[in-house]
Design an enzyme around this catalytic site. Structure first.
Site, PDB file in Angstrom:
ATOM      1  N   HIS A   1      -2.071  -4.917 -10.511  1.00  0.00           N
ATOM      2  CA  HIS A   1      -2.644  -3.745 -11.163  1.00  0.00           C
ATOM      3  C   HIS A   1      -2.914  -4.030 -12.636  1.00  0.00           C
ATOM      4  CE1 HIS A   1      -2.101  -0.850  -7.894  1.00  0.00           C
ATOM      5  NE2 HIS A   1      -1.089  -1.638  -7.563  1.00  0.00           N
TER       6      HIS A   1
ATOM      7  N   ASN B   1       0.456   4.699  -0.572  1.00  0.00           N
ATOM      8  CA  ASN B   1       0.101   5.855   0.251  1.00  0.00           C
ATOM      9  C   ASN B   1       0.028   5.470   1.722  1.00  0.00           C
ATOM     10  OD1 ASN B   1      -0.126   8.072  -1.539  1.00  0.00           O
ATOM     11  ND2 ASN B   1      -1.963   7.121  -2.407  1.00  0.00           N
TER      12      ASN B   1
ATOM     13  N   CYS C   1       0.858  -1.168   0.000  1.00  0.00           N
ATOM     14  CA  CYS C   1       0.000   0.000   0.000  1.00  0.00           C
ATOM     15  C   CYS C   1       0.902   1.228   0.000  1.00  0.00           C
ATOM     16  CB  CYS C   1      -0.838  -0.071   1.272  1.00  0.00           C
ATOM     17  SG  CYS C   1      -1.851   1.334   1.512  1.00  0.00           S
TER      18      CYS C   1
ATOM     19  N   CYS D   1      -3.842   6.326  -5.342  1.00  0.00           N
ATOM     20  CA  CYS D   1      -3.316   4.987  -5.052  1.00  0.00           C
ATOM     21  C   CYS D   1      -1.841   5.006  -5.414  1.00  0.00           C
ATOM     22  CB  CYS D   1      -4.077   3.946  -5.869  1.00  0.00           C
ATOM     23  SG  CYS D   1      -3.455   2.272  -5.670  1.00  0.00           S
TER      24      CYS D   1
ATOM     25  N   GLY E   1      -0.712   2.147  -7.472  1.00  0.00           N
ATOM     26  CA  GLY E   1      -1.353   2.326  -8.778  1.00  0.00           C
ATOM     27  C   GLY E   1      -0.668   3.390  -9.615  1.00  0.00           C
TER      28      GLY E   1
ATOM     29  N   GLU F   1      -9.975   0.576  -6.728  1.00  0.00           N
ATOM     30  CA  GLU F   1      -9.098  -0.298  -5.957  1.00  0.00           C
ATOM     31  C   GLU F   1      -9.771  -1.592  -5.555  1.00  0.00           C
ATOM     32  OE1 GLU F   1      -6.822   0.966  -2.585  1.00  0.00           O
ATOM     33  OE2 GLU F   1      -6.569   2.953  -3.440  1.00  0.00           O
TER      34      GLU F   1
HETATM   35  O1  ZDP Z   1      -4.025  -4.169  -3.603  1.00  0.00           O
HETATM   36  C1  ZDP Z   1      -5.025  -3.736  -3.022  1.00  0.00           C
HETATM   37  O2  ZDP Z   1      -5.912  -4.519  -2.633  1.00  0.00           O
HETATM   38  C2  ZDP Z   1      -5.130  -2.233  -2.754  1.00  0.00           C
HETATM   39  N1  ZDP Z   1      -6.485  -1.873  -2.489  1.00  0.00           N
HETATM   40  C3  ZDP Z   1      -4.206  -1.892  -1.624  1.00  0.00           C
HETATM   41  C4  ZDP Z   1      -4.122  -0.427  -1.289  1.00  0.00           C
HETATM   42  C5  ZDP Z   1      -3.237   0.342  -2.248  1.00  0.00           C
HETATM   43  C6  ZDP Z   1      -3.117   1.809  -1.886  1.00  0.00           C
HETATM   44  N2  ZDP Z   1      -4.206   2.594  -2.352  1.00  0.00           N
HETATM   45  C7  ZDP Z   1      -1.829   2.410  -2.405  1.00  0.00           C
HETATM   46  O3  ZDP Z   1      -1.668   3.632  -2.246  1.00  0.00           O
HETATM   47  O4  ZDP Z   1      -0.947   1.701  -2.877  1.00  0.00           O
HETATM   48  C8  ZDP Z   1      -3.115   1.996  -0.431  1.00  0.00           C
END
Ligand code: ZDP
Length: 256
Positions: free
Chosen positions: A166, A77, A75, A224, A227, A215
């Site tokens: 992704h 952020n 994650c 993200c 992302g 997400e």
């Molecule tokens: O891979 C997932 O299930 C994402 N929802 C994780 C969270 C990603 C996030 N938004 C980021 O900033 O990389 C926190």
């Protein structure tokens, strides 16, 4: 049960953070995390993040539950928020700048930089279909500008793992995407056995992208980090972006 929490956001991607340094297991269950993330009946967040003791050579470990209770590997952020939380908890006045943190995607290292910002070394992207995972190509092949049929349209998709999966889709205009309908169709498409995060990307210039994200486990979020990185990697792979990409992804400039 009484638990202390703080709430942080990175570019509007928001998290409940919990100081879990005295226990190796998260203090909350995924079901409890779902309730905390509820925007009307809970605190409201895209996910819950736990600051845990290190096990494998990092300074600390991080675990995160998405708003739907699923557990992503990484994650971007969130780990930036976590670094700021650690600095606050340890009353770090700036003497220590980088924190190696164990995640389910390996050790990632956020650093405190000038102006109160936090930068994170996201490690290397993984590009093979089997690593993402997706069945859109053979396990040892890359997935660059492949066709995916969904919701009555054929979408050109490029897939990248930043530890988490992704699917990056280059489109003419991000405003034209019906995110709440199309996002779930990508997330649940059988080509992605662990579901997927989907970034819709409009290339404004080769060094300037607009992104809207759906997400995995959290839905439409304002930004993200994994992302944004995956989108830049995909843009380079698909020949749409400069390398390096100075403009960055407009997480802070563009809103769903
Ligand atoms: O891979 C997932 O299930 C994402 N929802 C994780 C969270 C990603 C996030 N938004 C980021 O900033 O990389 C926190």
């Amino acid at each position: 049960m009484k638990i202390e929490f703080v709430k942080y956001q990175g570019l509007g991607n928001d998290f409940v953070l919990i100081d879990n340094r005295h226990s190796l297991e998260p203090l909350l269950t995924p079901t409890q995390a779902i309730r905390l993330c509820d925007r009307h009946f809970g605190i409201g967040a895209d996910g819950v993040i736990f600051l845990l003791p290190a096990r494998e050579g990092g300074d600390y470990a991080m675990r995160i539950f998405n708003a739907d209770g699923s557990e992503p590997q990484m994650c971007g952020n969130g780990i930036r928020c976590l670094a700021q939380f650690i600095a606050q908890l340890t009353q770090n006045n700036g003497s220590k700048r980088a924190y190696p943190i164990e995640t389910l995607a390996g050790i990632m290292t956020p650093s405190l930089i000038a102006g109160g910002q936090v930068r994170v070394d996201m490690g290397e992207p993984r590009l093979l279909a089997g690593e993402i995972p997706t069945t859109l190509a053979a396990a040892t092949e890359k997935v660059v500008a492949r066709s995916l049929s969904l919701a009555g349209q054929v979408w050109p998709v490029t897939c990248v793992s930043m530890g988490n999966p992704h699917c990056v889709v280059f489109v003419e205009a991000v405003t034209a995407i019906a995110l709440a309908q199309i996002g779930p169709a990508f997330e649940q498409h059988p080509a992605f056995p662990e579901r997927v995060n989907t970034e819709f990307i409009e290339v404004v210039q080769p060094d300037y992208l607009k992104m809207r994200v759906w997400e995995r486990g959290a839905g439409a979020t304002l930004a993200c980090g994994t992302g944004a990185c995956a989108s830049v990697v995909a843009g380079v792979l698909a020949g749409k972006c400069d390398r390096p990409l100075y403009g960055g992804v407009a997480g802070g400039l563009f809103r769903n």
